[in-house]
Design an enzyme around this catalytic site. Structure first.
Site, mmCIF file in Angstrom:
data_model
loop_
_atom_site.group_PDB
_atom_site.id
_atom_site.type_symbol
_atom_site.label_atom_id
_atom_site.label_comp_id
_atom_site.label_asym_id
_atom_site.label_seq_id
_atom_site.Cartn_x
_atom_site.Cartn_y
_atom_site.Cartn_z
ATOM 1 N N SER A 288 65.299 59.557 -15.373
ATOM 2 C CA SER A 288 65.156 60.690 -14.470
ATOM 3 C C SER A 288 66.455 61.456 -14.356
ATOM 4 C CB SER A 288 64.741 60.201 -13.081
ATOM 5 O OG SER A 288 65.818 59.467 -12.533
ATOM 6 N N LYS A 289 66.295 62.710 -13.981
ATOM 7 C CA LYS A 289 67.419 63.623 -13.801
ATOM 8 C C LYS A 289 68.418 63.079 -12.794
ATOM 9 C CE LYS A 289 66.264 68.392 -14.428
ATOM 10 N NZ LYS A 289 65.353 69.340 -13.986
#
Ligand code: GLU
Length: 515
Positions: A288-289
């Site tokens: 994930s970012k």
């Protein structure tokens, strides 16, 4: 319909599906023998604005598989979700794939005889295929169209969606349907999903996979605005584009039973499927970012080399069967196989990427790197540097940087006089007799005519002798005065690159300001 393939409904026909019996059925389909046909694979991104590293891996594995088997690698743009339309996203995607060296054989801008390769340019086709399924009783109009974007999301994430067993539309008579359509009511088209049925297929990575149809809603295949959903467009295109192997991320696995059903409904030979393992953060959550960059463009901007990112990405899921970590694209093409792709998630380890990037930085010619570094420097307002100078800077810094962008920090003193002096370094390297030593060095350097590293070394060593100190007493404060730091590239070499005038000026300045 104008498409030969759409003609008859042959092959394994699910005529028992709608028989209304409650007994448990099994649909098990195998792809037909494809040994003799050309391998055709595709990368089918939805243009959302950037290329996810997981997308790059999917593209890479498809590319490697195609190249290894002298097959065809297709780029297809899946842009039928208009709510997610991002202007410029397709161009960006194409540029990023080109940067990574993943050249496609058929696709936008390239042509090919199975195009167009952009789904929004193929809308009438999907409508025709949806109509065919309606006509054959395998799909139906749904006037209570709650657009199923939400539903599709849930399915993509793998969460079971409760099947709506009875649908209002099922109960409508053909006359009623015709009347409402004629009256201009808008309707979506849903495919029937049979009850109490196991839908199974053999995945080239995961082995035998089964899904209970009771957890699968009747899927919208054509929305009331005339746009197809992913499932219909994907299956129709894979078929018409002659795709033999679908290699895609595991997040699409819950969609595959729906696709298997559609292949059966159309009577088409289906491709074989391989679902790639998830990419994970170091804590084994889904990449994930929040825990790092996920866009290929971010890594590009940060100064990772394409060959490094590709090499690193190749090993996220595939393993060569030994300890090797460095692979050129040619080696990957030779050695890649779907059989060596694992089922379990692959951790995206940035330290590994950094070490692979360092390796490739050392392999590249200084001139190449200089060309890549120049725009990064310019972005930071560092301009007006000659090619020759920049190449020398690269030669002296490339062993010390992790990314191209680091050249501007590791080698900052090559582009400007040091603005600050590292406090610890001052304490350690600027001693009571440093002013005397540095003055002696500056005086000696000033008299030099040939300012080469070897000559500088000789001058500094004899200056030290004359001052009656060891060479270190000059070397350490000199480095500090010239670079602002305690460590860095070889002192005499960096002095040669800086040039006599700059060196003497910086030394005098350090003396004036006492560092
Ligand atoms: N459009 C889908 C995506 O964005 C394609 C999935 C597939 O390869 O079937 O990844």
């Amino acid at each position: 319909m104008g498409h030969e393939e759409a003609g008859g409904f042959h092959g394994i026909c699910l005529n028992y599906v709608f028989s209304g019996t409650k007994s448990h059925r099994q649909i098990l389909s195998y792809p037909d023998q494809q040994a003799l046909s050309t391998i055709r694979v595709r990368f089918a991104p939805s243009p959302t604005g950037f290329l996810h590293v997981g997308g790059l891996r999917t593209a890479l594995y498809n590319f490697l598989f195609a190249r290894k088997h002298a097959g065809v690698f297709i780029l297809r743009i899946e842009d039928t979700d208009r709510s997610r339309y991002v202007p410029g996203a397709v161009d960006n995607l194409i540029r990023t794939l080109a940067w990574a060296g993943l050249v496609y054989d058929e696709g936008p801008g390239k042509g090919g005889d199975r195009g167009p390769y952009v789904q929004s340019e193929r809308l009438t086709l999907y409508a025709e295929y949806a109509a065919q399924l309606v006509k054959e009783g395998k799909a139906y109009y749904d006037f209570d169209d709650q657009e199923d974007a939400e539903e599709a999301e849930k399915n993509v994430d793998g969460a079971p969606v409760q099947r709506a067993i009875t649908r209002h539309a099922h109960l409508l008579t053909p006359e009623e349907i015709a009347r409402r359509l004629a009256a201009g009511e808008s309707a979506a088209v849903r495919m029937h999903v049979p009850a109490a049925t196991t839908i199974a297929f053999d995945d080239d990575i995961r082995g035998h996979v089964e899904f209970a149809s009771d957890l699968i809603n009747d899927q919208v295949i054509l929305k009331s605005d005339g746009y197809p959903t992913y499932h219909l467009a994907n299956v129709v295109d894979d078929h018409l584009m002659g795709v033999t192997h679908v290699i895609r991320g595991e997040e699409w696995l819950p969609s595959t039973p729906k696709h298997v059903l559609l292949y059966e409904y159309f009577g088409w030979q289906r491709p074989s499927f391989a679902h790639l393992p998830l990419l994970l953060n170091p804590d084994r959550t889904k990449l994930s970012k929040r825990q790092g960059d996920v866009a290929v463009e971010d890594y590009q901007r940060k100064g990772y080399l394409p060959e490094a990112l590709v090499n690193f990405i190749a090993l996220l899921g595939w393993n060569p069967g030994d300890e090797r970590e460095i692979f050129s694209l040619e080696e990957l093409i030779r050695e890649f196989s779907v059989e060596r792709v694992g089922k379990s998630g692959a951790v995206f380890n940035i330290d590994k990427l950094n070490s692979v990037n360092k390796h490739y930085l050392r392999e590249r010619a200084d001139r190449d790197l200089a060309a890549l570094v120049r725009p990064l420097l310019e972005e930071q307002g560092i301009g007006g540097i000659s090619d020759a100078y920049l190449e020398q800077v690269i030669r002296l810094t490339k062993e010390r940087v992790t990314t191209l962008r680091d050249v501007a920090t590791v080698g900052d003193f090559f582009f400007a006089d040091p603005a600050v002096f590292d406090g610890d370094a001052v304490k350690k390297n600027w001693k009571a007799d440093s002013p005397r030593c540095v003055t002696g060095a500056a005086d000696a350097l000033e008299t030099m005519t040939k300012f080469t590293a070897a000559a500088i070394e000789q001058t500094i060593r004899s200056a030290a002798e004359q001052l009656g100190v060891g060479a270190g007493k000059l070397i350490h404060p000199l480095r500090l005065a010239l670079t602002g730091k305690a460590t860095g590239p070889g002192l005499f070499e960096l002095m040669e690159v800086l040039g006599k005038e700059t060196c003497v000026r910086r030394l005098r300045h350090a003396l004036d300001t006492r560092v």
